[in-house]
Write a protein that holds these residues in place. Structure first.
Motif, short mmCIF file in Angstrom:
data_model
loop_
_atom_site.label_atom_id
_atom_site.label_comp_id
_atom_site.label_asym_id
_atom_site.label_seq_id
_atom_site.Cartn_x
_atom_site.Cartn_y
_atom_site.Cartn_z
N ALA A 45 0.85 -1.19 0.00
CA ALA A 45 0.00 0.00 0.00
C ALA A 45 0.88 1.24 0.00
O ALA A 45 1.94 1.26 0.65
N ASP A 46 0.46 2.27 -0.71
CA ASP A 46 1.24 3.51 -0.81
C ASP A 46 1.60 4.07 0.57
O ASP A 46 2.69 4.60 0.75
N ALA A 47 0.71 3.93 1.53
CA ALA A 47 0.95 4.48 2.87
C ALA A 47 2.12 3.81 3.58
O ALA A 47 2.65 4.34 4.55
N MET A 48 2.55 2.64 3.11
CA MET A 48 3.64 1.89 3.75
C MET A 48 4.94 1.95 2.96
O MET A 48 5.90 1.28 3.30
N THR A 49 4.97 2.77 1.92
CA THR A 49 6.17 2.84 1.08
C THR A 49 7.02 4.06 1.45
O THR A 49 6.51 5.04 1.99
N PHE A 50 8.32 3.96 1.13
CA PHE A 50 9.18 5.13 1.33
C PHE A 50 9.49 5.80 -0.01
O PHE A 50 9.97 6.91 -0.05
N ARG A 51 9.23 5.09 -1.08
CA ARG A 51 9.24 5.65 -2.43
C ARG A 51 8.17 4.88 -3.19
O ARG A 51 7.82 3.77 -2.81
N PRO A 52 7.62 5.44 -4.25
CA PRO A 52 6.50 4.76 -4.93
C PRO A 52 6.79 3.30 -5.25
O PRO A 52 7.80 2.97 -5.87
N GLY A 53 5.91 2.43 -4.75
CA GLY A 53 5.98 1.01 -5.06
C GLY A 53 7.01 0.20 -4.28
O GLY A 53 7.14 -0.99 -4.49
N GLN A 54 7.75 0.83 -3.37
CA GLN A 54 8.77 0.10 -2.61
C GLN A 54 8.44 0.18 -1.12
O GLN A 54 8.46 1.25 -0.52
#
Length: 146
Positions: A45-54
């Protein structure tokens, strides 16, 4: 989508994982349980990423922790539960794609302490890539009588 591979005698483990606030926040789904083994899926989920998709490392750690300690819990009697007392993770590739698949297993089970491990795979469509390994210890917990 295939049916979950849950040993009916271990359904209480699935319920315990799904009841944890961190598992609900991450969207963890238990997909397989048998003695000494647990598999979970977690969407990225975007809320758990530090950069898009990671996915951020803390979320990868939590996925490995949930899978490994759920595997430890499969060896316990209903009414007891496993709690993490230590854990370490080695990140070996980015956790990118659409989700994670964490495969937990028991390394050595004792009466009180269980060494458990998990391999965490980044999933993107039909492709999977190992992104982390998790190793830790879980303690058997039982309700206290007053």
């Amino acid at each position: 989508m295939s049916q979950p591979e849950i040993d009916p005698d271990l359904a209480f483990i699935r319920e315990a994982v799904h009841a944890m606030p961190i598992a609900r926040t991450l969207g963890v789904e238990v997909t397989a349980l048998r003695r000494g083994h647990a598999e979970l899926r977690t969407p990225i989920a975007d809320a758990m990423t530090f950069r898009p998709g990671q996915l951020q490392a803390a979320a990868v750690f939590a996925a490995g922790d949930c899978a490994a300690v759920a595997a430890a819990g499969t060896l316990l009697e209903p009414g007891s539960w496993a709690a993490t007392i230590d854990g370490t993770i080695k990140l070996v590739a980015p956790a990118s794609g659409t989700g994670l698949r964490a495969v937990g297993r028991v390394v050595d089970a004792g009466r009180l302490l269980t060494t458990c491990a998990a391999e965490v795979y980044a999933v993107d469509g039909d492709a999977e890539r190992l992104c982390a390994t998790w190793l830790g210890t879980a303690r058997r917990m039982t309700p206290r009588l007053v």
